[in-house]
Design an enzyme around this catalytic site. Structure first.
Site, PDB file in Angstrom:
ATOM      1  N   GLU A  90      12.191 -22.071  -1.665  1.00  0.00           N
ATOM      2  CA  GLU A  90      12.684 -20.878  -2.320  1.00  0.00           C
ATOM      3  C   GLU A  90      12.990 -19.776  -1.321  1.00  0.00           C
ATOM      4  OE1 GLU A  90      10.948 -21.241  -6.709  1.00  0.00           O
ATOM      5  OE2 GLU A  90       9.408 -20.741  -5.272  1.00  0.00           O
ATOM      6  N   CYS A 103      13.553 -12.912   2.063  1.00  0.00           N
ATOM      7  CA  CYS A 103      12.302 -13.607   2.366  1.00  0.00           C
ATOM      8  C   CYS A 103      12.623 -15.093   2.488  1.00  0.00           C
ATOM      9  CB  CYS A 103      11.303 -13.328   1.249  1.00  0.00           C
ATOM     10  SG  CYS A 103       9.734 -14.159   1.489  1.00  0.00           S
ATOM     11  N   CYS A 110       3.087 -26.478   2.711  1.00  0.00           N
ATOM     12  CA  CYS A 110       2.387 -25.935   3.887  1.00  0.00           C
ATOM     13  C   CYS A 110       1.086 -26.704   4.041  1.00  0.00           C
ATOM     14  CB  CYS A 110       2.096 -24.447   3.712  1.00  0.00           C
ATOM     15  SG  CYS A 110       1.284 -23.707   5.145  1.00  0.00           S
ATOM     16  N   CYS A 114      -4.394 -22.343   2.460  1.00  0.00           N
ATOM     17  CA  CYS A 114      -5.148 -21.117   2.174  1.00  0.00           C
ATOM     18  C   CYS A 114      -5.551 -21.136   0.694  1.00  0.00           C
ATOM     19  CB  CYS A 114      -4.320 -19.882   2.493  1.00  0.00           C
ATOM     20  SG  CYS A 114      -3.876 -19.810   4.239  1.00  0.00           S
ATOM     21  N   CYS A 117      -3.169 -19.535  -2.210  1.00  0.00           N
ATOM     22  CA  CYS A 117      -1.714 -19.634  -2.055  1.00  0.00           C
ATOM     23  C   CYS A 117      -1.180 -20.867  -2.769  1.00  0.00           C
ATOM     24  CB  CYS A 117      -1.371 -19.694  -0.569  1.00  0.00           C
ATOM     25  SG  CYS A 117       0.378 -20.028  -0.262  1.00  0.00           S
ATOM     26  N   CYS A 348       4.871 -12.737  -3.786  1.00  0.00           N
ATOM     27  CA  CYS A 348       4.161 -13.384  -2.677  1.00  0.00           C
ATOM     28  C   CYS A 348       3.199 -14.426  -3.203  1.00  0.00           C
ATOM     29  CB  CYS A 348       3.321 -12.391  -1.905  1.00  0.00           C
ATOM     30  SG  CYS A 348       4.216 -10.972  -1.358  1.00  0.00           S
TER      31      CYS A 348
HETATM   32  N1  SAH Z   1       2.478 -18.820   6.085  1.00  0.00           N
HETATM   33  C1  SAH Z   1       2.725 -17.478   6.442  1.00  0.00           C
HETATM   34  C2  SAH Z   1       3.872 -16.840   5.715  1.00  0.00           C
HETATM   35  C3  SAH Z   1       4.063 -17.125   4.244  1.00  0.00           C
HETATM   36  S1  SAH Z   1       3.001 -16.380   3.101  1.00  0.00           S
HETATM   37  C4  SAH Z   1       1.488 -16.658   6.249  1.00  0.00           C
HETATM   38  O1  SAH Z   1       0.541 -17.126   5.657  1.00  0.00           O
HETATM   39  O2  SAH Z   1       1.467 -15.551   6.775  1.00  0.00           O
HETATM   40  C5  SAH Z   1       3.432 -14.649   3.004  1.00  0.00           C
HETATM   41  C6  SAH Z   1       2.247 -13.798   2.582  1.00  0.00           C
HETATM   42  O3  SAH Z   1       1.891 -13.984   1.211  1.00  0.00           O
HETATM   43  C7  SAH Z   1       0.996 -14.141   3.384  1.00  0.00           C
HETATM   44  O4  SAH Z   1       0.348 -12.986   3.807  1.00  0.00           O
HETATM   45  C8  SAH Z   1       0.197 -14.888   2.368  1.00  0.00           C
HETATM   46  O5  SAH Z   1      -1.145 -14.922   2.701  1.00  0.00           O
HETATM   47  C9  SAH Z   1       0.479 -14.121   1.113  1.00  0.00           C
HETATM   48  N2  SAH Z   1       0.081 -14.824  -0.103  1.00  0.00           N
HETATM   49  C10 SAH Z   1      -0.105 -16.152  -0.274  1.00  0.00           C
HETATM   50  N3  SAH Z   1      -0.485 -16.413  -1.548  1.00  0.00           N
HETATM   51  C11 SAH Z   1      -0.552 -15.224  -2.183  1.00  0.00           C
HETATM   52  C12 SAH Z   1      -0.855 -14.848  -3.533  1.00  0.00           C
HETATM   53  N4  SAH Z   1      -1.153 -15.751  -4.459  1.00  0.00           N
HETATM   54  N5  SAH Z   1      -0.795 -13.541  -3.851  1.00  0.00           N
HETATM   55  C13 SAH Z   1      -0.440 -12.633  -2.923  1.00  0.00           C
HETATM   56  N6  SAH Z   1      -0.131 -12.933  -1.653  1.00  0.00           N
HETATM   57  C14 SAH Z   1      -0.180 -14.217  -1.276  1.00  0.00           C
HETATM   58 FE1  SF4 Z   2       0.564 -21.706   4.275  1.00  0.00          FE
HETATM   59 FE2  SF4 Z   2       0.284 -20.210   2.093  1.00  0.00          FE
HETATM   60 FE3  SF4 Z   2      -1.571 -20.128   4.019  1.00  0.00          FE
HETATM   61 FE4  SF4 Z   2       0.848 -19.033   4.458  1.00  0.00          FE
HETATM   62  S1  SF4 Z   2      -0.663 -18.353   2.949  1.00  0.00           S
HETATM   63  S2  SF4 Z   2      -0.318 -20.377   5.854  1.00  0.00           S
HETATM   64  S3  SF4 Z   2       2.144 -20.467   3.286  1.00  0.00           S
HETATM   65  S4  SF4 Z   2      -1.072 -21.923   2.746  1.00  0.00           S
END
Ligand code: SAH
Ligand code: SF4
Length: 373
Positions: A90, A103, A110, A114, A117, A348
């Site tokens: 996306e 974005c 990934c 995390c 996420c 996000c």
């Molecule tokens: N992988 C990279 C970039 C993609 S995520 C990273 O982790 O930085 C972009 C941002 O969205 C990151 O800061 C991530 O931690 C945040 N993010 C992920 N899941 C989220 C959620 N459910 N609600 C709000 N932010 C989230």
């Molecule tokens: Fe991967 Fe989501 Fe963690 Fe970013 S926040 S490193 S996209 S698992």
């Protein structure tokens, strides 16, 4: 068939050289491709006819195909793009006064998993190619440009600067620094005057903290840096951002300081997702102050965006205000990210590249995809 979107300028010059073509020819084609959004060699009118014919035989200019185009009530627009084998990624366009931010995704899925996420929850499928990464900017420019030409009520200035997208953030699906080479090729195109000519300060890589790759980025292509911090101590971060077990906070802070020696901006942006009762207490804010004492930084608090079975809740607004207040009182510029596009799951952490239709709320398909004449 070679996809010319996979090359940065040096790469295309080298590919042309192998075919006995001069560097300026490569740069000409580069400009047609990226500045004009052209994917048809025949339309590159100042390129020699014989070369156009040769290119048409063994090269193409191809971005991922859009499968769905959703427009949020707040103007945020999200494209679901087909990257083959049932995978989709996306791309989200966020219009704001005075700027437009795209974005961009770097991987299908990934691997870093995390806890909060939804991209992480779907696991890792594959790295995107350079062409699939820059193809997102290429395509968004084309589709937004077409929309702009079709709407006569825009200001003249907005129409002719051609720069609907002024900023790019690598904050879509995937961990950009885990797909280093392809991401850097795409970043070079974003910065190159023959392609998109964006300022280094307006191109941001967001990373969960892959320390050695942060050093490489500093050396090879320094752009603005955002680091997904999300926790104020190692015990908590080990749980929320598992890559922390490999590169703990002390190493991450040191890498941020090294990065700043070469960065186009003199601060790192720390992203911090606000999870109710998990990382959002006063004690966490105070712990953060100690942690970042030697790192010039700003904080961007992200209210958690829920997805099914995430197991987390968003911190209440009042809690976020208090948390921000502690950082601000200590002199750290702190903003709270506005939730944009959540009615189309474009906020996000909500990007899951779902191909099947869920029961949609306010999604509407803007219009069928069509090539620009
Ligand atoms: N992988 C990279 C970039 C993609 S995520 C990273 O982790 O930085 C972009 C941002 O969205 C990151 O800061 C991530 O931690 C945040 N993010 C992920 N899941 C989220 C959620 N459910 N609600 C709000 N932010 C989230
Ligand atoms: Fe991967 Fe989501 Fe963690 Fe970013 S926040 S490193 S996209 S698992």
């Amino acid at each position: 068939m070679v996809n010319l979107l996979d090359f940065d300028v040096d790469g295309l010059v080298a590919w042309f050289a192998e075919r006995g073509e001069k560097p300026f020819r490569a740069r000409q084609v580069m400009r047609w491709m990226h500045r004009e959004g052209c994917d048809d060699f025949e339309r590159m009118t100042d390129v020699a006819k014989s070369l156009r014919a040769k290119l048409a035989l063994d090269a193409c200019i191809r971005a991922p195909e859009p499968l769905r185009d959703s427009l949020s009530a707040d103007g945020t627009r999200k494209w679901l793009l087909d990257v083959g084998n049932g995978n989709a990624v996306e791309t989200v366009f966020i219009p704001e006064t005075g700027r437009g931010t795209l974005c961009v995704s770097s991987q299908a899925g990934c691997a870093l998993d995390c806890a909060f996420c939804s991209t992480g929850k779907q696991g890792f499928n594959r790295n995107l190619t350079a062409g699939e990464i820059i193809g997102q900017l290429w395509l968004a420019n084309r589709l937004l440009g077409a929309a702009r030409e079709a709407s006569p009520d825009l200001e003249a200035g907005e129409k002719d600067n051609g720069r609907i997208i002024s900023n790019v953030v690598m904050m879509g699906m995937g961990e950009p620094l885990a797909n280093f080479d392809n991401v850097v090729t795409a970043l070079r195109l974003m910065l190159d005057d023959h392609a998109y000519g964006l300022s280094r300060r307006r191109v941001t890589v967001s990373t969960s903290g892959i320390v050695p790759a942060m050093d490489r980025l500093r050396d090879e292509c320094p752009v603005a840096l955002a680091v997904s911090l999300h926790a104020s101590n190692d015990a908590l971060r080990d749980r929320l951002v598992p890559i922390n077990q490999k590169y703990p906070l002390a190493e991450l802070m040191a890498a941020c300081r090294r990065y700043l020696e070469r960065a186009p901006r003199d601060f790192v942006t720390f992203e911090y997702v606000m999870l109710d009762g998990v990382n959002d207490q006063d004690v966490h804010a105070r712990e953060l102050l100690a942690l970042v004492r030697d790192v010039p930084c700003k904080f961007n608090l992200i209210p958690f965006n829920p997805f099914p079975n995430s197991g987390f809740r968003r911190s209440p607004a009042e809690r976020i205000r208090r948390f921000a207040g502690i950082l601000i009182d200590a002199g750290i510029v702190t903003t709270t990210r506005k939730t944009r596009g959540d009615d189309v799951d474009a906020a996000c952490g909500q990007l899951a590249g779902q191909v099947q239709d869920k029961t949609r709320r306010t999604v509407r398909i803007v219009k069928p995809m069509e090539a620009r004449p």
